[in-house]
Design a protein around this motif. Structure first.
Motif, PDB file in Angstrom:
ATOM      1  N   ARG A   1     -15.227  -8.221  -6.264  1.00  0.00           N
ATOM      2  CA  ARG A   1     -14.065  -7.506  -5.852  1.00  0.00           C
ATOM      3  C   ARG A   1     -14.246  -6.660  -4.631  1.00  0.00           C
ATOM      4  NH1 ARG A   1     -12.837  -2.544  -7.174  1.00  0.00           N
ATOM      5  NH2 ARG A   1     -14.015  -1.671  -8.938  1.00  0.00           N
ATOM      6  N   ARG A   2     -15.286  -6.077  -4.871  1.00  0.00           N
ATOM      7  CA  ARG A   2     -15.621  -4.849  -3.768  1.00  0.00           C
ATOM      8  C   ARG A   2     -15.811  -5.581  -2.494  1.00  0.00           C
ATOM      9  NH1 ARG A   2     -16.799   0.448  -5.145  1.00  0.00           N
ATOM     10  NH2 ARG A   2     -16.724   0.814  -7.425  1.00  0.00           N
ATOM     11  N   GLY A  32      -8.620  -6.768  -5.227  1.00  0.00           N
ATOM     12  CA  GLY A  32      -9.254  -5.626  -5.192  1.00  0.00           C
ATOM     13  C   GLY A  32      -8.525  -4.531  -6.215  1.00  0.00           C
ATOM     14  N   GLU A  33      -7.364  -4.571  -6.236  1.00  0.00           N
ATOM     15  CA  GLU A  33      -6.694  -3.708  -7.273  1.00  0.00           C
ATOM     16  C   GLU A  33      -5.384  -4.609  -7.579  1.00  0.00           C
ATOM     17  OE1 GLU A  33      -7.140   1.191  -6.422  1.00  0.00           O
ATOM     18  OE2 GLU A  33      -5.491   0.063  -5.249  1.00  0.00           O
ATOM     19  N   ARG A  87     -11.600 -13.533   2.797  1.00  0.00           N
ATOM     20  CA  ARG A  87     -12.338 -12.497   2.287  1.00  0.00           C
ATOM     21  C   ARG A  87     -13.790 -12.649   2.152  1.00  0.00           C
ATOM     22  NH1 ARG A  87      -8.106 -14.148  -0.731  1.00  0.00           N
ATOM     23  NH2 ARG A  87      -9.510 -14.613  -2.223  1.00  0.00           N
ATOM     24  N   GLU A 105     -11.161 -11.799  -7.018  1.00  0.00           N
ATOM     25  CA  GLU A 105     -11.239 -11.147  -5.762  1.00  0.00           C
ATOM     26  C   GLU A 105      -9.945 -10.157  -5.354  1.00  0.00           C
ATOM     27  OE1 GLU A 105     -12.145 -14.141  -2.832  1.00  0.00           O
ATOM     28  OE2 GLU A 105     -13.898 -14.547  -3.542  1.00  0.00           O
ATOM     29  N   SER A 150       0.829  -1.141  -0.037  1.00  0.00           N
ATOM     30  CA  SER A 150       0.060  -0.190  -0.020  1.00  0.00           C
ATOM     31  C   SER A 150       0.844   1.168   0.039  1.00  0.00           C
ATOM     32  CB  SER A 150      -0.960   0.209   1.214  1.00  0.00           C
ATOM     33  OG  SER A 150      -0.168   0.086   2.363  1.00  0.00           O
ATOM     34  N   ILE A 186      -2.514  -8.556   0.012  1.00  0.00           N
ATOM     35  CA  ILE A 186      -3.651  -9.513   0.100  1.00  0.00           C
ATOM     36  C   ILE A 186      -2.857 -10.817   0.057  1.00  0.00           C
ATOM     37  CG2 ILE A 186      -5.300  -7.706  -0.954  1.00  0.00           C
ATOM     38  CD1 ILE A 186      -4.919  -9.159  -3.507  1.00  0.00           C
ATOM     39  N   THR A 188     -13.026  -6.986  -0.238  1.00  0.00           N
ATOM     40  CA  THR A 188     -12.400  -6.020   0.330  1.00  0.00           C
ATOM     41  C   THR A 188     -12.633  -6.135   1.873  1.00  0.00           C
ATOM     42  OG1 THR A 188     -13.643  -4.282   0.146  1.00  0.00           O
ATOM     43  CG2 THR A 188     -11.797  -4.817  -1.528  1.00  0.00           C
ATOM     44  N   LYS A 189     -13.833  -6.772   2.132  1.00  0.00           N
ATOM     45  CA  LYS A 189     -14.103  -6.727   3.610  1.00  0.00           C
ATOM     46  C   LYS A 189     -13.845  -8.238   4.044  1.00  0.00           C
ATOM     47  CE  LYS A 189     -16.629  -3.157   2.946  1.00  0.00           C
ATOM     48  NZ  LYS A 189     -16.210  -1.819   3.581  1.00  0.00           N
TER      49      LYS A 189
END
Length: 369
Positions: free
Chosen positions: A334-335, A188-189, A255, A186, A144, A239, A338-339
């Motif tokens: 994918r959104r 996210g980015e 995830r 899955e 990140s 991730i 993230t959880k």
């Protein structure tokens, strides 16, 4: 058939001429460098790769007969790296159809390997080796914190050339990357680099200038299958770290998931959309809602089909998650991913020709689902 030898001939001639010119310049005193490593960047690259190479392996795969097309070579390769003394990270797509596996260490020694964990959602697999302890292990950095323009180093076995090193920069993260193999949905980015990632690099480490793993090489981006990909694509380290922890402690990634299946509105008959009061193809149609899933517990409604599998009545269409509009089923998956289990998300669904809020509490994944 004559153009390739001609090109290669000119290329070799050019290299020889340049080498001769540089040699003359050095002997004539016009090149002042007296040692092979001149710049600080060269020194950094050599230092990082010297440490990382013993931890990097080539993954040698024998593919099952039922997964081969006629005439295909049953032998394939990928890359990987030790993150613990007998555990190796690679891509799931490298070992997905394996009949048998081995890994070749950087010194050429080959040892058997076994798949002990998989996470197709982010295209990661874990291998265990026997008969050897890792000559070196690599640690993970914080993906990140990557800054566009920051140096990246890729190590792997592209085109089966082991211990191949490529440098570049981290360029950007992207949400707009859908894969034809339906893996990695899955993530996210994805992250993009100018470091070279080609066939055989998959699963190898992407390192920063400190030697920390900031990603796992996954693919390259190309405008079509006819054009070689020149943009490297890698899975962010953060991730991957989370997945490895889940695989070791629970046996399956943790995830978020709704546990339902989807269809993209863009693939449906426009007349069916109009009958449902939909004016856009943005969103994800809920197809099947298995009993006990997070979607079922929250009251999501699936679609009805006739005996021939044709849609008769549309189920809920997810159009937003936590207030952010979505465009496709990939976007939804994918959104939600993230959880983590136990977290709640707020869906907006199209139901009975109006938007309806649905709150979903995500469930822990088990090996059974």
């Amino acid at each position: 058939m004559t153009s390739r030898p001609a090109v290669w001939g000119r290329g070799i001639g050019l290299v020889l001429l340049l080498s001769a010119a540089l040699g003359a310049a050095y002997l004539g005193g016009r090149v002042t460098a007296q040692r092979p490593l001149v710049t600080s960047d060269e020194i950094n690259t050599v230092e990082v790769t010297r440490v990382a190479l013993p931890a990097t392996v080539r993954v040698d795969v024998r593919i099952r007969d039922d997964a081969l097309q006629q005439g295909e070579d049953p032998n394939d390769t990928g890359s990987g790296f030790f993150y613990k003394k007998n555990l190796i990270v690679t891509n799931y797509h490298v070992v997905q159809n394996q009949e048998s596996l081995s890994v070749t260490l950087s010194d050429g020694k080959t040892v058997p390997a076994k798949v002990v964990g998989i996470d197709p959602g982010i295209d990661i697999a874990v291998l265990r080796v026997t008969g050897v302890s890792a000559p070196k292990v690599l640690g993970f950095g914080d993906s990140s914190r990557l800054i566009p323009g920051q140096k990246t180093i890729a190590i792997g076995a592209p085109l089966k050339y082991q211990n191949f090193i490529s440098t570049g920069i981290y360029s950007a993260a992207t949400l707009d990357l859908q894969r034809p193999d339906n893996l990695g949905g899955e993530v996210g980015e994805y992250m993009l680099t100018t470091s070279m990632i080609q066939g055989g690099n998959s699963g190898g480490p992407i390192l920063d200038s400190r030697g920390a793993v900031v990603g796992v090489a996954d693919a390259n981006a190309s405008p079509s299958q006819l054009v070689p990909g020149i943009i490297g694509v890698f899975i962010p380290a953060n991730i991957v770290k989370q997945s490895l922890s889940d695989l070791e402690t629970v046996g399956v990634s943790q995830r978020g998931t709704l546990g339902v299946t989807f269809q993209d509105l863009a693939n449906l008959d426009p007349a069916l959309l109009r009958l449902s009061g939909l004016s856009s193809s943005n969103g994800a149609l809920v197809s099947d809602v298995p009993a006990g899933s997070a979607g079922a517990r929250s009251g999501l409604r699936g679609s009805l089909k006739n005996n021939e599998g044709q849609l008769v009545t549309l189920g809920d269409v997810i159009v937003a998650i936590d207030g952010a509009r979505v465009t496709s089923s990939y976007d939804v998956i994918r959104r939600v991913a993230t959880k983590r289990p136990g977290q709640a998300i707020n869906l907006t669904v199209w139901r009975n020709k109006k938007e309806v809020p649905v709150k979903v509490t995500l469930l822990k994944r088990t090996l059974a689902n």
